[in-house]
Scaffold this active site. Structure first.
Site, PDB file in Angstrom:
ATOM      1  N   CYS A  30       0.837  -1.201   0.000  1.00 52.68           N
ATOM      2  CA  CYS A  30       0.000   0.000   0.000  1.00 52.68           C
ATOM      3  C   CYS A  30       0.876   1.257   0.000  1.00 52.68           C
ATOM      4  O   CYS A  30       1.525   1.561  -0.979  1.00 52.68           O
ATOM      5  CB  CYS A  30      -0.971  -0.044   1.178  1.00 52.68           C
ATOM      6  SG  CYS A  30      -2.283   1.152   1.042  1.00 52.68           S
TER       7      CYS A  30
ATOM      8  N   HIS B 202      -3.918  -5.259   0.181  1.00 50.95           N
ATOM      9  CA  HIS B 202      -3.482  -5.755   1.489  1.00 50.95           C
ATOM     10  C   HIS B 202      -3.511  -7.279   1.544  1.00 50.95           C
ATOM     11  O   HIS B 202      -4.571  -7.864   1.693  1.00 50.95           O
ATOM     12  CB  HIS B 202      -4.379  -5.174   2.587  1.00 50.95           C
ATOM     13  CG  HIS B 202      -4.143  -3.716   2.796  1.00 50.95           C
ATOM     14  ND1 HIS B 202      -3.289  -3.231   3.759  1.00 50.95           N
ATOM     15  CD2 HIS B 202      -4.601  -2.631   2.132  1.00 50.95           C
ATOM     16  CE1 HIS B 202      -3.243  -1.918   3.692  1.00 50.95           C
ATOM     17  NE2 HIS B 202      -4.034  -1.530   2.715  1.00 50.95           N
TER      18      HIS B 202
ATOM     19  N   GLU C 210      -2.498  -9.032   3.970  1.00 42.87           N
ATOM     20  CA  GLU C 210      -2.562  -9.495   5.361  1.00 42.87           C
ATOM     21  C   GLU C 210      -3.988  -9.656   5.885  1.00 42.87           C
ATOM     22  O   GLU C 210      -4.181 -10.227   6.946  1.00 42.87           O
ATOM     23  CB  GLU C 210      -1.769  -8.540   6.261  1.00 42.87           C
ATOM     24  CG  GLU C 210      -2.370  -7.155   6.477  1.00 42.87           C
ATOM     25  CD  GLU C 210      -2.064  -6.162   5.347  1.00 42.87           C
ATOM     26  OE1 GLU C 210      -1.610  -6.584   4.278  1.00 42.87           O
ATOM     27  OE2 GLU C 210      -2.314  -4.957   5.545  1.00 42.87           O
TER      28      GLU C 210
ATOM     29  N   SER D 221      -3.471  -9.687  37.583  1.00 41.10           N
ATOM     30  CA  SER D 221      -4.798  -9.112  37.421  1.00 41.10           C
ATOM     31  C   SER D 221      -5.857 -10.187  37.168  1.00 41.10           C
ATOM     32  O   SER D 221      -7.034  -9.907  37.178  1.00 41.10           O
ATOM     33  CB  SER D 221      -4.776  -8.166  36.226  1.00 41.10           C
ATOM     34  OG  SER D 221      -4.515  -8.920  35.045  1.00 41.10           O
TER      35      SER D 221
ATOM     36  N   VAL E  29      -4.780 -12.796  30.975  1.00 38.57           N
ATOM     37  CA  VAL E  29      -3.956 -13.835  30.361  1.00 38.57           C
ATOM     38  C   VAL E  29      -2.457 -13.491  30.447  1.00 38.57           C
ATOM     39  O   VAL E  29      -1.648 -14.326  30.845  1.00 38.57           O
ATOM     40  CB  VAL E  29      -4.379 -14.037  28.881  1.00 38.57           C
ATOM     41  CG1 VAL E  29      -3.382 -14.934  28.157  1.00 38.57           C
ATOM     42  CG2 VAL E  29      -5.776 -14.639  28.811  1.00 38.57           C
TER      43      VAL E  29
END
Ligand code: XMP
Length: 580
Positions: free
Chosen positions: A73, A160, A162, A214, A217
């Site tokens: 891009c 793109h 991706e 916390s 993960v």
């Protein structure tokens, strides 16, 4: 990856890693000298035009005798601009799906069909490739959708590869990595665990590590790695129960840490102090600030009583790769919501390098993979993200009573919620449509209404109610244990329902919000906010099946004090995922 400020930079780097090749993100202007030993360089897309003063650039030397380069891009346009091609300014641009036609044979096109769906998102375009380059694909509107100079090994793609809307994208990236760059498939997460543990032992030396965990993960996986590396006697976990957690959350986290083999896991019960500082506050940023400051006080107290600041200790943190990167080209994002507050003692530890962050090279999905590898339970790894300030930002407060106002478009709820429009914060009313949610509301009606009306940033539908909207009003209300308990009960019902029906797996997050709107006998309403997202930066409202929604709504209306159930049909932007 050279970052030119595009929102897809990390997505590209992640795709490269998924293909088994290590990639990291560097500022676009990184000197070519520092990139000499790379197998290949990808220049990302970005929001700018090569003609704008101060737009992100690359070191031109990169395109002379450097490693193979792929521009995507804006990166494609930069290559054309530097090497003597022509970039044309676009007024309207091209956004969305297009059909790519391959016009010449190329390394990049191995296993790629001659005609392909691809995804475009650009304003400017390359009108003329540089001397020495061949046009290797076109679309109806982009003459130079792909170009290559296979002698110099420089490639440019206007589209793109991706994103999921470009099905052959993975093959194209793969052809660049393995066919052009000659990269090896050697980035394997499972094999990295022993190396990470070795590193932890080296940094820690004979010191012990403490964590503020916390229940998320990242901090849990980082903690578990340290536990494995140093053994349970040398790793401490501190967990602060703010009273703003979901139902039975503290018990759940405690059980998980026991199962992981933690020997020193401490829960600090601080619910009463948090509720005390929050009493009487109603403005979202004030609530956030009060929670942040209280958190700092509690952490400081724990640090002092545990003597964690003496030389024997270092601090462990669950920082992951995207947290460490400052975006190269883009200006700092406008403050939408305050997120973090730092304890002075912790800052001092960081400044003195007494800190260990085992996950700073990894993306979220890699962290989950590592977690699975070291025995963190899947039910835990698959949990939806949950905000630090907890239910406080899902429990709306009001310093005044008010009536709902009827308008031609529906009812204006006199509460306000946070939104994000053009990178800045908005704080506006909510429009309620007295009908059940439809996909047309999400796709057409809500965007049209939020575009047209300056007084709202969010639209909700009515899933069910005990009374007509006409007879409801907004009540004065603050954060109290009673209100939090109602929200906890509603949230637990929604969570159980989402898990049993599988909705949990089809959404990225499913906040449940409490509004002090109702009638004198039932003063509260619930808002359901299921969304889909990649990283929380943008989000789409998600519809759940009408039969499911009816069943869930009926359960929620059974909770004493609940008058209505709303359904948020707003995407982000213009509404944020959380209401505050
Ligand atoms: P918004 O509401 O800004 O949320 O669209 C984007 C993502 O960030 C989470 N979020 C927070 N996380 N502290 C956090 O740790 C916060 O103050 C906070 N506010 C929002 C939100 O849950 C969503 O995943």
């Amino acid at each position: 990856m050279l970052d030119t400020g595009g929102q897809y930079t990390h997505l590209i780097a992640r795709k490269v890693r998924e293909l088994g090749v290590f990639a990291d993100v560097q500022p676009s202007e990184t000197p070519a000298e520092l990139l000499r030993n790379r197998k290949g360089v990808i220049i990302s897309g970005g929001p700018c035009s090569v003609y704008e003063v101060g737009s992100p650039d690359i070191d031109p030397a990169l395109l002379r005798n450097g490693p193979p380069v792929l521009g995507i891009c804006y990166g494609h346009q930069l290559i054309a601009h530097h090497l003597g091609g022509a970039v044309e300014k676009g007024e309207r641009g091209e956004y969305g799906i297009a059909q790519l036609k391959l016009t010449a044979d190329d390394f990049l096109w191995k296993n790629v069909a001659p005609s392909q769906q691809i995804w475009m998102s650009h304003r400017d375009s390359v009108a003329q490739p540089p001397p020495g380059f061949a046009i290797i694909a076109s679309t109806e509107t982009s003459g130079v959708a792909a170009m290559s100079d296979s002698t110099r090994k420089i490639y440019g793609l206007q589209f793109h590869p991706e994103v999921v809307h470009t099905p052959a994208g993975k093959d194209i990236l793969s052809n660049f990595l393995f066919g052009v760059c000659g990269a090896k498939r050697d980035w394997d997460i499972s094999q990295r665990v022993p190396l990470i543990e070795e590193q932890i032992r080296k940094i820690a030396g004979d010191r012990s590590i403490f964590f503020f965990v916390s229940g998320g993960v990242d901090s849990t996986v980082a903690y578990t790695l340290c536990l494995r590396a140093l053994g349970p006697e040398r790793v401490y976990g501190m967990y602060v129960d703010t009273g703003l957690m979901r139902l039975e959350e503290t018990e759940f986290v405690q059980t998980i840490f026991e199962r992981l083999g933690a020997a020193h896991f401490h829960v600090e019960h601080a619910d009463t102090e948090f509720l005390t500082v929050l009493a009487g506050l109603h403005e979202p940023e004030q609530k956030r600030r009060a929670i942040g400051e209280q958190f700092v006080k509690v952490q400081e107290r724990i640090l002092q009583t545990g003597h964690f600041l003496d030389g024997h200790w270092i601090l462990g943190q669950g920082t992951i790769y995207p947290d460490t990167i400052e975006s190269g080209g883009t200006a700092k994002a406008d403050l939408i919501k305050t997120h973090h507050n730092r304890v002075a003692g912790i800052q001092a530890l960081i400044d003195n390098n007494r800190i260990i962050e085992p996950l700073t090279s990894f993306y979220k999905d890699e962290v989950r993979e590592i977690g699975g590898e070291i025995g963190v339970p899947q039910e835990f790894l698959a949990r939806h993200p949950f905000p630090g300030p907890g239910l406080a930002i899902r429990c709306l407060c009001s310093s005044r009573g008010a009536r709902l106002v009827e308008s031609a478009d529906g009812w204006i709820l006199p509460v306000r919620s946070v939104g994000v429009q053009g990178d800045s914060r908005s704080y506006r009313h909510v429009l309620a449509i007295e009908a059940t949610p439809t996909s047309n509301m999400i796709r057409k009606e809500a965007p049209a209404l939020t575009n047209r009306r300056r007084d709202i940033n969010r639209v909700v539908a009515l899933a069910g109610a005990q009374s007509a909207l006409r007879s409801m009003k907004l009540f004065e209300a603050y954060l109290t244990r009673e209100r939090l308990d109602i929200l906890r009960e509603a949230d637990a019902i929604v969570r159980r329902f989402a898990s049993e029906t599988g909705i949990e797996q089809s959404v990225w997050q499913f906040p449940v919000v409490l509004l002090p709107i109702g009638t004198t006998s039932a003063r509260e309403s619930i808002v359901l906010r299921p969304i889909d997202s990649i990283d929380g930066m943008t989000a789409e409202a998600v519809l759940i099946e009408p039969a499911h929604l009816e069943c869930l709504t009926n359960q929620l209306l059974q909770i004493p004090g609940i008058c209505a159930v709303f359904y948020d049909v707003t995407n982000k932007p213009p509404g944020t995922i959380e209401w505050e």
